[in-house]
Design a protein around this motif. Structure first.
Motif, short mmCIF file in Angstrom:
data_model
loop_
_atom_site.label_atom_id
_atom_site.label_comp_id
_atom_site.label_asym_id
_atom_site.label_seq_id
_atom_site.Cartn_x
_atom_site.Cartn_y
_atom_site.Cartn_z
N CYS A 41 0.78 -1.13 -0.04
CA CYS A 41 -0.12 0.08 0.11
C CYS A 41 0.96 1.31 -0.08
CB CYS A 41 -0.92 -0.21 1.11
SG CYS A 41 -1.90 1.40 1.13
N ARG A 65 3.62 -1.41 -7.74
CA ARG A 65 2.97 -0.15 -7.09
C ARG A 65 3.42 0.10 -5.64
NH1 ARG A 65 -2.36 0.40 -4.45
NH2 ARG A 65 -1.36 1.29 -2.93
N LYS A 70 -0.08 9.59 0.70
CA LYS A 70 -1.09 8.60 1.00
C LYS A 70 -2.44 9.42 1.48
CE LYS A 70 -1.21 4.98 0.99
NZ LYS A 70 -1.66 4.03 -0.38
N HIS A 211 -8.50 -3.60 -1.92
CA HIS A 211 -9.37 -2.55 -1.39
C HIS A 211 -10.85 -2.83 -1.44
CE1 HIS A 211 -5.58 -0.18 -2.05
NE2 HIS A 211 -5.87 0.43 -0.96
N GLU A 237 -2.47 -5.64 -3.34
CA GLU A 237 -1.30 -5.26 -2.45
C GLU A 237 -0.69 -6.43 -1.78
OE1 GLU A 237 -2.96 -0.84 -1.19
OE2 GLU A 237 -3.26 -2.66 0.27
N ASP A 248 -3.15 -0.49 5.62
CA ASP A 248 -3.74 -1.64 4.78
C ASP A 248 -2.99 -3.04 5.08
OD1 ASP A 248 -5.47 0.01 3.94
OD2 ASP A 248 -4.90 0.32 1.87
N GLN A 251 -5.36 -6.22 4.37
CA GLN A 251 -5.62 -6.59 3.19
C GLN A 251 -4.34 -7.13 2.19
OE1 GLN A 251 -7.75 -3.14 2.32
NE2 GLN A 251 -6.19 -2.41 0.59
MN MN Z 1 -4.19 0.89 0.13
#
Ligand code: MN
Ligand code: PEP
Length: 276
Positions: A41, A65, A70, A211, A237, A248, A251
């Motif tokens: 993330c 990524r 943020k 997400h 992610e 995050d 996840q």
């Molecule tokens: Mn994220």
């Protein structure tokens, strides 16, 4: 521009074909193979992004990524490493050869993000920041536009139109979940948006199940479903130590889960006549 109809540039052409967008030699859309975009993330340190970039590369993903700026719901949460984060990302790109996608949150930060990024991400919370959309519309870089979590598909398409109408033809649409009454998942991943966007527009469509569901246990299933639904790319992610992640972590996939998932994604892609 004033004579154009709403959504005209984004609209599906009579050919029914999807355009391809090139990110430093990685082609997304059209008849290209399904592309995997992976990374944390947030960029948290030089060591963190370099080690995740290596495992992302080994997994078979083609693009890295990581957020340096943020958009956090709380102003007290980690806000990103900003320019340091961008520098570490660029270093990870130079080492692995993976092009990098990173978010630009504000038009004032565009020049600095452009200096390091290979593709600009517009976050869900900024989908209707029209000033920002017009600015990235003048950029030479491709733009990954995320769907706002309360935006209809037609509003999403008109936001893409803002970028296209400024002359930037390299726009990718990303479904990342919408807000519904269902609390079992962080958002509700709207996979029906994939075939709808592909029938209404010629733009490549990306799905971000991380997400969309917000819980790592069901991210693999929803990524397989995204490929089956026709996504041109899947963005996931992943973190080498999710329990320590500064954003995050719940996840983020474990590296081993990602490694096991890739052949299954490829099998689903093959089943619908595509590669990965
Ligand atoms: Mn994220
Ligand atoms: C992200 O990609 O980390 C992110 C902040 O996404 P979104 O804008 O979809 O919430």
């Amino acid at each position: 521009v004033s004579q154009l109809k709403p959504g005209q540039l984004a609209a599906q052409q009579s050919t029914g074909k999807t355009s391809t967008v090139d990110i430093c030699g990685v082609s997304i859309g059209g008849d290209s193979a399904v592309t995997l975009i992976c990374g944390p993330c947030s960029v948290e340190s030089r060591e963190q992004i370099l080690s995740i970039a290596r495992l992302v590369k080994d997994s078979g993903a083609r693009i890295l990524r990581g957020g340096a700026f943020k958009p956090r719901t709380s102003p007290y949460s980690f806000q990103g490493l900003r320019e340091d984060g961008l520098r570490f990302l660029a270093e990870a790109r130079n080492e692995t050869g993976l092009p990098v996608i990173t978010e630009v949150m504000d038009a004032r930060e565009l020049p600095i993000v452009e200096r390091y990024a290979d593709c600009l991400q517009i976050g869900a919370r900024n989908m209707q920041n029209f000033t920002l959309l017009k600015e990235v519309g003048k950029s030479h870089l491709p733009v990954l536009l995320k769907r706002g979590f309360s935006a209809t598909i037609d509003e999403f398409i008109l936001s893409a139109e803002y970028i296209l109408s400024e002359g930037n033809t390299n726009v990718l649409l990303c479904e990342r979940g919408i807000r519904t009454f269902e609390p079992s998942t962080r958002y509700t991943l709207d996979l029906s948006a994939v075939p709808i966007l592909k029938s209404k527009t010629h733009l490549p469509v990306i799905v971000d199940p991380s997400h969309g569901v917000g819980v790592r246990e069901i991210v693999p299933q929803m990524s397989l479903a995204a490929v089956a639904a026709g996504a041109d790319a899947v963005m996931l992610e992943v973190h080498n130590s999710p329990e320590d992640a500064r954003s995050d972590g719940e996840q983020a996939l474990f590296p081993e889960t990602l490694a096991k998932l890739v052949p299954r994604l490829r099998a689903v892609a093959n089943a619908i006549g595509r590669d990965l």
